[in-house]
Design an enzyme around this catalytic site. Structure first.
Site, mmCIF file in Angstrom:
data_model
loop_
_atom_site.group_PDB
_atom_site.id
_atom_site.type_symbol
_atom_site.label_atom_id
_atom_site.label_comp_id
_atom_site.label_asym_id
_atom_site.label_seq_id
_atom_site.Cartn_x
_atom_site.Cartn_y
_atom_site.Cartn_z
ATOM 1 N N GLU A 146 0.940 -1.980 -0.085
ATOM 2 C CA GLU A 146 0.125 -0.013 -0.323
ATOM 3 C C GLU A 146 0.964 0.715 0.127
ATOM 4 O O GLU A 146 0.429 2.394 -0.743
ATOM 5 C CB GLU A 146 -0.762 0.537 0.965
ATOM 6 N N GLU A 167 -4.673 -9.318 3.414
ATOM 7 C CA GLU A 167 -5.406 -9.256 4.405
ATOM 8 C C GLU A 167 -6.862 -9.631 4.877
ATOM 9 O O GLU A 167 -7.124 -10.504 5.945
ATOM 10 C CB GLU A 167 -5.936 -7.407 4.525
#
Length: 717
Positions: A146, A167
C-alpha cells in the site's frame, strides 16, 4: 492531524522493532540532453536487522515515517527537491504491518488509532507536492504494498517476490488505501483476484514480473543496478515522460460501474465457495470495494478505518494470527520434542520400497530437494519402470512450466533409478516403505530390509494409520524404525508426521527431523497411536457426519452441516477424494482401537462392496444428487438430525477426541494439533487450526470442562 499526534499510540509499544526511515538526496541524472530535473530524496526503510527479520510497520515506525514525509513536503514546497523515492533494505520493500503489534491492541479505540495513523502517513506520501516513486526491490505485503500504491509511480525488480494484499487471509482488510486504489489502477476484476482469490488460495503472492504485467508497477528492471535504473527512469518521468496505464479505469464510467459490480459479485461467490462465509474479513473487503466506487478516497479511508478497528477485535483475526505467527512461523521452526540437530546422521542415499504413485512422489521429492541418489524397488521390472517413468514425466512437466531449469531436471532424472532387487539398498542410509497399507505386508518388507541394510541404516514407514510399534516388534534393531508420514499430494502438502515408537532412538528421530528440513516440510513429533493426528481427527469428524446420515438425516443436510466451520470441503466430498475403501479401512482400524467413538458405516461398506466411489453424482441441473441405484443399496434409521444438531455433535466429538489425544500424549500440546490440521488437512487459519474454534463455540468446556488454550490466546478473551 500529524503523525506525531499518534505518539500516545506509539508509546504503547516500547519494544517495537522499529523500521527507520533514512533519507539520501540523489541528483537525478540528465535525460534526453537536458539538465538534471532536480533532486530526488530517497527514503530507505530498514530495521537494521538481518535478512531473517523483515521490515514491518508498527506505530513507532509509522510515526517516524510520517515525520520524515512531513519534512520532505516542506522541502518540496521550498523547491529543494523535485521528487521523493521509497525503497527498502536488500530483498525487502516492506513486509506489511507488524501483526504482533496489532494483536496487542486490546481496545477498539487503539485499533482505530492504528488504522488512522496509517492513513495519515500514507496521505502525506500521496500529497507531497512533487511526484513520489516506490522502488519495489523485494517483498511488499499488505501495508508495504500500500505504500507503493500510494506513491505516484512504481518500479519493481524482476527478482522481487511476495507482492500481495493478504489481509483477507489474515482476517483484516487492505485498510490503508489498497482496497480503494487497486481496482482503479488495475481494474476491478484483477483487484478481486489479488485481494480475494490470491489471498484465499493459500495466500498466493505475485512476482515482480506478474505485478508489472497486471499494472501494479509501471516499470520492471533486473536486480543488478535496480536502484540506479529506477532512479534514471524516475528522472525521465519527472522530466515529462509519463508511463501509460492501460489497465487503469474510471469508476464513474457506466461500463466500468457494471464491471465493478460483476467483479464484486464474482468475489462473493468465490468467498462462499472457499470459506462458506465463516470468516468476516473477505466479505468486508468486498463490502468496502462495492461502496467505495462512488466515494472519495477520504470517505473510503474512514470506512476502512472503522472496518479495520472492528476486525482487529474479532476472534477470527486473533485465531489467524495465532495460527500464522505462533504456529506456522514460530512453532513449526522449533518442533516440540525434537532431539538436538547435532545427533542427526548424514544421509547420502535413500531407498524407497514400492514404485506406485506415492512411492514415485516420494522419490521425486527426495531427489529434487536433497540432491542425493534415490532408488525405487518393486516386485517386477514393469512396475519399476513405471515408477521411474512417472518421476521423469513429472520433471519434464516442471521444465515445461518454467519451474525447473534444464540442468536441474537432468540431474534429478539421473538421481532416481530403479531395481527389482532390494540388494540395491545395501549402502543406503535411509529406506522408506510405501507399500500396501497392511501390517503383515509392511512387517515382511522390514524383515527383508534388515537382512540387507547396514545396522546404522534408518528404516521408515509412510503408514497413515498402522502401528509403528507393531512393525518394529520383530526387528533385530527396533530402535532404527520411525514413522515418516507424508500427505497427498506429497509435493504440495507441507506437513510430515514424524512418529516415535517406544524404542525409536534420538539419533533416528534427529535424522528424520533433519531430512524434513531438507525436504522443506514442517515436521511434528507424534506418539505412535492409531491414525496419529490428522487422520484420527478427520475420521472422527467424518464418522459423526456419516452416523447422522445413517440415522436418517438427509444427505444434503448432513454434508452441509459443517459449513459454519469454513472447511476446505464437505465431509462426503472428502470421503470421495480420499477414496471410500481407504477411508473405510482406516475407520475399521480406529474402531478396533477405540470402539464406538469410530462407528463403521454399513452404508459406506455397501458402496465399497459395489465399487461406488462417491455418494454424490452430478445432477442434470449441475447440482448434486444420490443416484437411485446408490440409494437402493442403503438403509437408514428414523432419527434424523437438523444441521445445527449435526454441527454441535461434531464439535463435541472433536473436543472429546482431541482431549483424549492430549491425555494420551499423542503430541506435546494443543498447538501441535492445530499445526497438523492447518498443514496436513488445509484447515483454515481463521479457525486457528481447530482448538481455538472449539474453545470459541464452547465445545471444549461442554465436553472436557476446560478450554484447550488460555483466554486471550487465539481469541479476545
Amino acid at each position: 492531524m500529524s503523525a506525531v499526534d499518534f505518539r500516545k499510540l506509539a508509546d504503547l509499544f516500547p519494544d517495537e522493532a522499529v523500521t527507520h526511515s533514512s533519507v539520501q538526496d540523489i541528483e537525478l541524472p540528465a535525460t534526453d540532453g537536458k539538465a538534471s530535473p532536480g533532486v530526488l530524496a530517497l527514503i530507505t526503510l530498514d530495521n537494521g536487522l538481518d535478512h531473517s527479520r523483515p521490515t514491518t510497520l508498527g506505530p513507532n515506525t509509522l510515526v517516524e515515517l510520517g515525520g520524515v514525509l512531513e519534512g520532505l513536503r516542506e522541502r518540496a514546497a521550498a523547491g529543494e527537491i523535485a521528487a521523493v523515492g521509497v525503497t527498502g533494505k536488500p530483498n525487502f520493500f516492506v513486509a506489511g504491518a507488524d501483526l504482533s503489534a496489532v494483536t496487542k491492541l486490546q481496545q477498539r479505540e487503539h485499533g482505530l488509532w492504528m488504522a488512522q495513523l496509517g492513513h495519515e502517513v500514507y496521505a502525506t506520501l500521496a500529497n507531497l507536492g512533487v511526484p513520489s516513486f516506490a522502488f519495489i526491490n523485494g517483498m511488499a505485503l499488505g501495508g508495504g504494498l500500500e505504500i507503493a500504491l500510494q506513491s505516484t509511480y512504481r518500479t519493481v525488480s524482476t527478482h522481487a517476490g511476495a507482492l500481495a494484499l493478504p489481509e483477507a487471509f489474515l482476517g483484516l482488510v487492505p485498510g490503508w488505501g489498497g482496497v480503494y486504489l487497486l481496482p482503479r489502477l488495475i481494474g476491478p476484476e484483477n483487484a478481486v483476484k489479488v485481494m480475494i482469490e490470491n489471498a484465499l488460495n493459500n495466500n498466493r503472492t505475485l512476482s515482480g514480473p506478474e505485478a508489472c504485467k497486471l499494472g501494479i508497477a509501471d516499470a520492471l528492471f533486473e536486480p543488478e543496478d535496480f536502484l540506479a535504473h529506477s532512479v534514471a527512469w524516475a528522472a525521465r518521468v519527472v522530466a515529462g515522460t509519463a508511463p501509460e496505464r492501460p489497465a487503469a479505469v474510471d469508476p464513474a464510467d457506466p461500463a466500468v460501474a457494471a464491471r465493478w459490480a460483476d467483479a464484486v459479485a464474482a468475489g462473493r461467490a468465490f468467498v462462499e465457495s472457499k470459506t462458506s462465509n465463516a470468516s468476516p474479513a473477505p466479505a468486508e473487503v468486498l463490502n468496502i470495494m462495492a461502496a467505495n466506487r462512488t466515494m472519495t478516497q477520504a470517505e473510503s479511508a474512514a470506512l476502512e478505518c472503522e472496518t479495520l478497528a472492528g476486525l482487529m477485535q474479532s476472534d477470527e483475526f486473533r485465531a489467524t494470527v495465532y495460527a500464522f505467527l505462533d504456529l506456522v512461523q514460530k512453532r513449526a521452526k522449533r518442533p516440540a520434542g525434537a532431539p538436538g540437530r547435532e545427533l542427526a546422521r548424514p544421509v547420502t542415499k535413500i531407498g524407497v520400497v514400492g514404485a506406485g504413485l506415492m512411492a514415485s512422489q516420494l522419490a521425486l521429492l527426495f531427489a529434487r530437494q536433497l540432491g542425493i541418489p534415490v532408488v525405487l524397488t518393486d516386485i517386477d521390472q514393469e512396475r519399476v519402470d513405471k515408477g521411474v517413468g512417472y518421476v521423469h514425466n513429472e520433471v519434464d512437466k516442471l521444465v515445461a512450466k518454467g519451474r525447473l531449469a534444464t540442468d536441474a531436471a537432468t540431474k534429478a532424472k539421473l538421481l532416481v533409478t530403479g531395481s527389482v532387487s532390494k540388494e540395491t539398498f545395501a549402502d543406503a542410509d535411509f529406506v522408506i516403505e510405501a507399500v500396501f497399507e497392511e501390517l503383515n505386508v509392511k512387517k515382511q518388507v522390514f524383515a527383508e530390509l534388515e537382512a540387507i541394510v547396514s545396522p546404522e541404516c534408518i528404516l521408515a514407514t509412510n503408514t497413515s494409520s498402522l502401528s509403528v510399534t507393531a512393525m518394529a516388534a520383530d526387528l533385530r534393531y527396533p530402535e532404527r524404525l520411525v514413522g515418516f508420514h507424508f500427505f497427498n499430494p506429497v509435493a504440495v502438502m507441507p506437513l510430515l508426521e514424524v512418529v516415535r515408537a517406544p524404542k525409536t532412538d534420538d539419533a533416528v528421530l534427529a535424522t528424520a527431523f533433519e531430512l524434513a528440513r531438507g525436504l522443506k516440510k514442517t515436521a511434528v513429533l507424534v506418539k505412535d497411536a492409531p491414525a496419529f493426528v490428522v487422520n484420527r481427527i478427520l475420521l472422527r469428524l467424518m464418522g459423526e457426519v456419516t452416523a447422522a446420515f445413517d440415522e436418517g438425516t438427509p444427505a444434503d443436510v448432513a454434508d452441509a452441516a459443517l459449513r459454519p466451520m469454513g472447511l476446505p470441503m464437505t465431509p462426503f466430498t472428502l470421503l470421495a477424494m480420499v477414496g471410500l475403501p481407504v477411508a473405510q479401512h482406516v475407520q475399521e482400524s480406529l474402531h478396533a482401537a477405540f470402539g464406538g467413538r469410530f462407528p463403521v458405516s454399513q452404508n459406506l461398506q455397501k458402496l465399497v462392496d459395489n465399487k461406488i466411489g462417491s455418494l454424490w453424482s452430478t445432477a442434470a441441473d449441475g447440482g448434486q444428487e444420490i443416484p437411485a441405484a446408490t440409494s437402493a443399496l442403503m438403509s437408514f434409521g428414523s432419527t434424523p438430525s437438523t444441521a445445527e444438531e449435526v454441527l454441535r455433535r461434531t464439535q463435541d466429538a472433536l473436543a472429546e477426541e482431541i482431549g483424549l489425544m492430549l491425555e494420551e500424549g499423542v503430541v506435546a500440546g494443543p498447538q501441535d494439533i492445530d499445526l497438523c490440521m492447518i498443514l496436513g488437512a488445509g484447515w483454515p487459519m481463521f479457525l486457528g487450526g481447530i482448538t481455538p474454534y472449539l474453545d470459541r463455540v464452547g465445545a471444549s468446556e461442554r465436553v472436557n470442562g476446560r478450554r484447550f488454550l488460555p483466554p486471550g490466546v487465539a481469541s479476545r478473551s
